[in-house]
Design a protein around this motif. Structure first.
Motif, mmCIF file in Angstrom:
data_model
loop_
_atom_site.group_PDB
_atom_site.id
_atom_site.type_symbol
_atom_site.label_atom_id
_atom_site.label_comp_id
_atom_site.label_asym_id
_atom_site.label_seq_id
_atom_site.Cartn_x
_atom_site.Cartn_y
_atom_site.Cartn_z
ATOM 1 N N VAL A 41 0.841 -1.197 0.000
ATOM 2 C CA VAL A 41 0.000 0.000 0.000
ATOM 3 C C VAL A 41 0.875 1.245 0.000
ATOM 4 N N TYR A 42 1.871 1.270 0.897
ATOM 5 C CA TYR A 42 2.805 2.396 0.945
ATOM 6 C C TYR A 42 3.508 2.569 -0.394
ATOM 7 N N THR A 43 3.988 1.456 -0.931
ATOM 8 C CA THR A 43 4.767 1.508 -2.166
ATOM 9 C C THR A 43 3.967 2.102 -3.310
ATOM 10 N N ARG A 44 2.707 1.688 -3.438
ATOM 11 C CA ARG A 44 1.882 2.186 -4.536
ATOM 12 C C ARG A 44 1.602 3.675 -4.390
ATOM 13 N N ILE A 45 1.350 4.115 -3.165
ATOM 14 C CA ILE A 45 1.101 5.539 -2.946
ATOM 15 C C ILE A 45 2.351 6.352 -3.278
ATOM 16 N N LEU A 46 3.507 5.867 -2.847
ATOM 17 C CA LEU A 46 4.754 6.593 -3.101
ATOM 18 C C LEU A 46 5.086 6.628 -4.590
ATOM 19 N N LYS A 47 4.773 5.551 -5.307
ATOM 20 C CA LYS A 47 4.947 5.563 -6.763
ATOM 21 C C LYS A 47 4.080 6.649 -7.394
ATOM 22 N N ASP A 48 2.834 6.742 -6.923
ATOM 23 C CA ASP A 48 1.915 7.745 -7.462
ATOM 24 C C ASP A 48 2.427 9.159 -7.200
ATOM 25 N N GLU A 76 -2.841 7.309 5.556
ATOM 26 C CA GLU A 76 -2.251 5.978 5.735
ATOM 27 C C GLU A 76 -1.066 6.008 6.698
ATOM 28 N N ASN A 77 -0.841 7.183 7.308
ATOM 29 C CA ASN A 77 0.237 7.354 8.296
ATOM 30 C C ASN A 77 1.630 7.133 7.715
ATOM 31 N N ILE A 78 1.797 7.474 6.451
ATOM 32 C CA ILE A 78 3.129 7.425 5.852
ATOM 33 C C ILE A 78 3.927 8.622 6.380
ATOM 34 N N PRO A 79 5.117 8.401 6.908
ATOM 35 C CA PRO A 79 5.903 9.496 7.495
ATOM 36 C C PRO A 79 6.178 10.620 6.497
ATOM 37 N N LYS A 80 6.208 11.844 7.001
ATOM 38 C CA LYS A 80 6.454 13.007 6.153
ATOM 39 C C LYS A 80 7.784 12.886 5.419
ATOM 40 N N ALA A 81 8.802 12.369 6.105
ATOM 41 C CA ALA A 81 10.116 12.234 5.476
ATOM 42 C C ALA A 81 10.055 11.294 4.269
ATOM 43 N N THR A 82 9.227 10.259 4.368
ATOM 44 C CA THR A 82 9.083 9.313 3.260
ATOM 45 C C THR A 82 8.349 9.957 2.091
ATOM 46 N N ILE A 83 7.323 10.741 2.409
ATOM 47 C CA ILE A 83 6.592 11.468 1.367
ATOM 48 C C ILE A 83 7.524 12.456 0.669
ATOM 49 N N ASP A 84 8.303 13.190 1.466
ATOM 50 C CA ASP A 84 9.235 14.172 0.899
ATOM 51 C C ASP A 84 10.269 13.497 0.001
#
Length: 260
Positions: A41-48, A76-84
């Motif tokens: 789930v995280y991976t797909r969101i980050l790809k997008d 989905e509580n993905i950390p801000k650093a990961t989003i950045d």
């Protein structure tokens, strides 16, 4: 624009159109817990996020697609650093050996003649194509540019059905450039021409206060091209495994198909 030119489809027709889509969606949702455990789930969101930045820039205030994806990521509580980090990757920062990312688009034919459109984002075109060809061959499929003729490239804006009146959404969307408004069990889908995607989405959000689930450019199957595929058949199992493997590939961002 007059509503008379766009007669409102009946709910029966809308549900009929989406009935096959829902059958395959249930398979995907049933695997949701497993996917979450694997980090898919995280991976797909980050790809997008990365793909959206590459196409429309890193500023969410100017990129409504990115804004909706980042909102989803936070839920989905993905950390801000990961989003950045995903945003930086789309901006060309942090890719392998500093290589720029490239968007790739491929058509394919899978089991039972199901057509696919596969979007990839990679810093190594040769690797991505090799992996894609290998997976398609493994699951009784092949790369075929002719598969693209089974789809239309459209803008798609998605809202939660529970939060909004379909009648109101339909009226507002048609008045502001939508070609069609459809619904399934969970969502309302607004279909627009690609150049109008951002303006229509912003209008619905800012003028009427709608909360947008997602805004994207999607490959939507033509109604006369859909393939009926039984999920419990041998072809159905093979196709489901193909979709799973494609979605788990790091370079592949989106997979669309015309199975119902």
């Amino acid at each position: 624009m007059s509503l008379a030119r766009f007669p409102r489809p009946t709910l029966a027709l809308i549900h009929k159109r989406w009935s096959g889509h829902s059958r395959w969606s249930k398979i995907k949702h049933a695997k949701g817990a497993t996917d979450a455990a694997k980090g898919q789930v995280y991976t797909r969101i980050l790809k997008d996020i990365t793909a959206s930045v590459l196409r429309d820039g890193p500023d969410p205030s100017k990129n409504i697609r990115l804004e909706t994806i980042v909102t989803h990521a936070k839920k989905e509580n993905i950390p801000k650093a990961t989003i950045d980090s995903a945003i930086k990757r789309g901006s060309g920062i942090g890719t392998a050996a500093g290589k720029p990312l490239t968007c790739l688009l491929y058509g394919g034919i899978g089991p039972a003649g199901v057509a696919l459109v596969i979007e990839a984002l990679t810093d190594n075109r040769t690797r991505a194509v090799s992996v894609l060809k290998s997976l398609m061959k493994k699951y009784r499929g092949s790369i075929s540019s002719s598969a693209l003729f089974n789809f239309e490239h459209k803008g798609r804006i998605v809202l939660n059905q529970d939060s909004h009146s379909f009648d109101k959404v339909f009226e507002h969307a048609i008045d502001h450039g939508a070609e069609n408004v459809e619904q399934d069990q969970d969502s309302i889908h607004i279909i627009v021409e690609p150049p109008h995607t951002t303006s229509t989405a912003k209008c619905l959000q800012e003028k009427y206060g709608y909360s947008l689930n997602s805004v994207e450019l999607a490959w939507i199957p033509k109604s006369d091209s859909r393939v009926c595929l039984d999920p419990d058949s041998d072809d159905g199992h093979t196709f489901a495994e193909l979709i799973r493997c494609l979605q788990e590939e790091p370079d592949i961002v989106k997979v669309y198909h015309n199975a119902i």
